[in-house]
Design a protein around this motif. Structure first.
Motif, short mmCIF file in Angstrom:
data_model
loop_
_atom_site.label_atom_id
_atom_site.label_comp_id
_atom_site.label_asym_id
_atom_site.label_seq_id
_atom_site.Cartn_x
_atom_site.Cartn_y
_atom_site.Cartn_z
N ARG A 1 0.84 -1.19 0.00
CA ARG A 1 0.00 0.00 0.00
C ARG A 1 0.88 1.25 0.00
O ARG A 1 1.95 1.28 0.62
CB ARG A 1 -0.91 0.02 1.23
N ASN B 1 -0.91 7.56 4.14
CA ASN B 1 -1.63 6.53 4.87
C ASN B 1 -1.01 6.43 6.25
O ASN B 1 0.15 6.01 6.38
CB ASN B 1 -1.57 5.19 4.14
N SER C 1 -6.39 7.35 5.89
CA SER C 1 -5.80 7.75 4.61
C SER C 1 -6.24 9.16 4.28
O SER C 1 -7.43 9.51 4.43
CB SER C 1 -6.23 6.79 3.49
#
Length: 753
Positions: free
Chosen positions: A549, A579, A596
């Motif tokens: 991610r 994030n 986020s």
């Protein structure tokens, strides 16, 4: 091609699985190709030259002036003022003279007399690539006030200020004179202050000389350096030849003595109140600089002291990562460029010298001593360092070691090398790091940079050589280095969770990183006011390896305008994605929840011409910030009230509002540097800081009298004051008004043997 190279070629054909190692051996065996230029043979003088700032001796009349080219603000324009620069030498010295004629002497800028400090003055500079390796150089700078500024330049000047070492000081002399006709300069640089290599009785160096006229932002140089490059690049130096000179390698011994008073606040044994502990200090130590061979120098230090080092700059931390503080101690800064190694991300270092002799709070730990070897053996650059600290402040004694080697390959702008670091404490803990790296100038302005690094730590998983990426990092970069037209940079970095350089600085772990920069610059040759337009888009992204991610993304489109007088304006919009895996605090009254976020701001920056006596600068950011809003204002200025007094105020304001969560946070950071110099020998510096985030005022006062190079007297005063003594938890004792106070006197004297 050598027999060694042919053998390596046959070897990698026979054993294709070992091709990478074989290709490396070819690079090491290949002779370096240097672009062909007819060297300039400098003339030797036999008549005496008196260093008085007036180059009127008969010896100067026999030396022809160098042909100069105007390189800015308009390339190859007609010079506004006549300049004559001459270079000569004898058995012991290099001599440089400049006749900087000025029709209106009232326009000559003489802003400061402070050692190693340039403040927009008219400037005369002389740079020598002493090994003619087209990558490293030493530079000597002066102004109409006759101050001395000496620097080393590494990595061919790439990286701006990161490639310049302003802390390097060596033995040389300069004298200047200002008259109704202009200003005049004479430099005298001993060959004993330079390191070079003689071949068949001749020494070839790369040379650059220049004059900068402040009132018109005009630079005249030799050789001709186009706007697409920079005078700070050793690769632009013109080859010059000295004949019949010998390397002189004196030994320098510098004993010092320190005495003073120290008062610190500590919790008493009941931990209910603070008490002050006072002590008197008396220390002696010694430094020695010994030439092992003409191109390799050994520095030894015993009971090392850094009393005269400037205090750290306070910072406001609005991130979830630790702050980076640069090195300010001269022993570690001097010729530190050889220990640089590209780790693939900003503020990531395999070796960060602040890990030696300072704890995590920046407080000094006694350094018992150490040794450093820096120089060149054949075509190899070599740097080695070992330091030993004492048992102090609850920390066990530690030994720190660094070894750096590198060698030019293929051409003058390419090298391959390696580095090893070690950190070993007396309680059995240890950490090792090692790396291979290189920069290859593939063709033209195209450069490829690569790094592979790995760490071994007793407290962590040991890497397996069957799995070479465990506890490792890999970085690869392709860059086009030009100052005009299209340029670009693409970088990819991968770092393992177990990678931890114990002697470095690395705020992130277990990530992948991608960066792309695209720029276009053009110079307006016929425009009356604008000189350059620079547009571009920079961006990078961090990705977490475990879940792939995105962790942090930054996008930065911008346009920058530069005027003929060197003033600049930058306008950009910055876009961020982050994030946040765990909530973190900005202060006791504001935090950022996990989640986020996309947030954006507008950035406006402006800087004035260097020639102004009062030079204010502005940075303004306005936009969103996580789930709130933020305004950041940074104001700074350089104000030369006279050549004897300079003020450098700086103010940073952050106004943060999280309206939905009814949280707010305001921070103030105020800094004031006052620098005064009675003359080029007697100076004083006051550094005051207020940090609202830490609720502290810090003062650092340093008085210096420089009798001559290597002979100094320092008086230093430091104090830290708490502005909010009740900021801790109610159950904690009230903080003292003064955290610490110290007054130190340091004297050092260098003997030449």
């Amino acid at each position: 091609m050598s027999c060694q190279t042919d053998s390596a070629r046959r070897w990698i054909i026979k054993y294709p699985l070992l091709q990478p190692l074989g290709l490396l051996s070819i690079l090491l065996a290949t002779d370096i190709a240097v672009p062909a230029q007819d060297p300039l043979v400098l003339l030797r003088v036999s008549a005496p030259i008196v260093l008085d700032g007036l180059p009127d001796e008969p010896a100067w009349q026999t030396i022809p002036p160098l042909p100069l080219t105007v390189t800015q603000p308009v390339y190859r324009a007609e010079a506004s003022e006549r300049t004559e620069i001459r270079v000569a030498y004898d058995d012991n010295f290099v001599y440089v003279s400049g006749r900087c004629y000025t029709r209106d002497p009232s326009t000559i800028r003489l802003n400061s007399l402070y050692r190693d400090r340039w403040s927009g003055d008219d400037t005369f500079g002389f740079m020598l690539d002493t090994f003619y390796d087209r990558e490293n150089a030493v530079r000597f700078i002066t102004t109409p006030g006759g101050i001395r500024i000496d620097q080393t330049i590494s990595n061919d000047g790439e990286g701006g200020s990161a490639s310049r070492d302003n802390s390097w000081n060596t033995f040389w002399d300069v004298a200047t004179t200002v008259t109704d006709s202009g200003w005049f300069v004479e430099m005298r640089i001993p060959f004993s202050s330079l390191r070079f290599r003689s071949i068949n009785g001749e020494v070839t160096m790369g040379m650059t000389v220049y004059r900068w006229i402040a009132v018109s932002n005009e630079r005249q140089t030799f050789p001709d350096v186009p706007p697409t490059s920079s005078i700070e690049r050793p690769s632009r130096g013109y080859p010059v030849v000295f004949r019949g000179i010998q390397q002189k390698t004196p030994i320098y011994v510098t004993p010092y003595a320190v005495g003073g008073f120290d008062r610190r606040a500590e919790l008493d044994p009941t931990r209910t109140t603070y008490r002050h502990i006072s002590s008197l200090s008396r220390e002696i130590g010694i430094d020695l600089k010994y030439p092992i061979v003409s191109n390799l120098t050994l520095d030894l230090t015993l009971n090392t002291d850094f009393a005269q080092a400037e205090a750290d700059d306070q910072q406001i931390n609005l991130t979830r990562f630790p702050l980076f503080f640069p090195e300010k101690r001269q022993f570690f800064l001097e010729r530190a460029g050889i220990f640089n190694l590209n780790m693939g991300t900003a503020r990531s270092m395999l070796f960060h010298s602040r890990r030696i002799g300072l704890n995590d709070r920046g407080e000094p730990i006694r350094v018992l001593g150490g040794a450093r070897v820096i120089g060149r053996l054949g075509n190899w650059d070599l740097g080695a360092l070992t330091m030993q600290t004492a048992r102090e402040k609850g920390l066990s004694p530690e030994n720190f070691g660094v070894l750096r080697v590198r060698r030019q390959v293929i051409n003058a702008q390419s090298y391959v090398g390696g580095m090893m670091t070690s950190r070993i404490n007396a309680d059995g803990g240890w950490n090792y790091a090692y790396a291979l790296d290189g920069i290859l100038n593939i063709v033209g302005d195209e450069f490829v940079t690569f790094t592979w690094a790995q760490t071994v730590d007793r407290a962590r998983l040991k890497p397996s050589f069957q799995k070479p990426f465990t506890a490792g990092r890999i970085a690869l970069e392709w860059q086009r280095r030009v100052f005009e037209g299209f340029s670009y940079l693409t970088k990819i970095t991968w770092s393992d969770a177990e990678f931890e350089p114990g002697l470095g600085f690395d705020p992130r772990r277990d990530f992948s990183f991608v960066r792309n920069n695209l720029d276009y610059q053009w110079f307006l040759k016929d425009h009356e006011t604008l000189r350059r337009i620079w547009i571009g888009h920079w961006g990078f992204a961090y990705v977490r390896n475990p879940d792939h991610r995105a962790d942090y993304v930054w996008l930065h489109p911008f346009v920058q305008l530069e005027w003929q007088n060197a003033a600049t304006v930058l306008i950009s919009t910055d876009h961020y994605y982050e994030n946040v895996p765990q909530a973190f605090s900005l202060s006791s009254s504001a935090s950022v929840p996990a989640g986020s976020y996309w947030y954006h701001d507008v950035w406006l920056a402006a800087t004035p011409p260097d020639r102004w006596f009062f030079r204010p600068s502005l940075d303004l950011f306005y936009g969103t910030f996580y789930d709130g809003k933020k305004t950041t204002l940074k104001l700074s200025a350089i104000w030369n009230l006279s050549r004897h007094l300079e003020l450098r105020p700086q103010y940073e304001l952050n106004v943060i509002r999280f309206e939905r969560r009814q949280q707010r946070y305001d921070s103030h950071l105020l800094q004031l540097r006052i620098q005064t110099a009675l003359n080029t020998r007697a100076s004083a510096a006051l550094f005051l800081q207020y940090n609202s985030a830490a609720s502290i005022v810090i003062s650092n006062v340093r008085l210096r009298y420089n009798f001559n190079e290597g002979h100094d007297l320092w008086l230093v005063y430091n104090e830290g004051i708490n502005t909010d003594r009740d900021r801790l938890m109610p159950s904690s004792p009230r903080l003292p008004l003064t955290n610490a106070r110290a007054i130190l006197l340091k004297y050092l004297y260098t003997f030449e043997m």
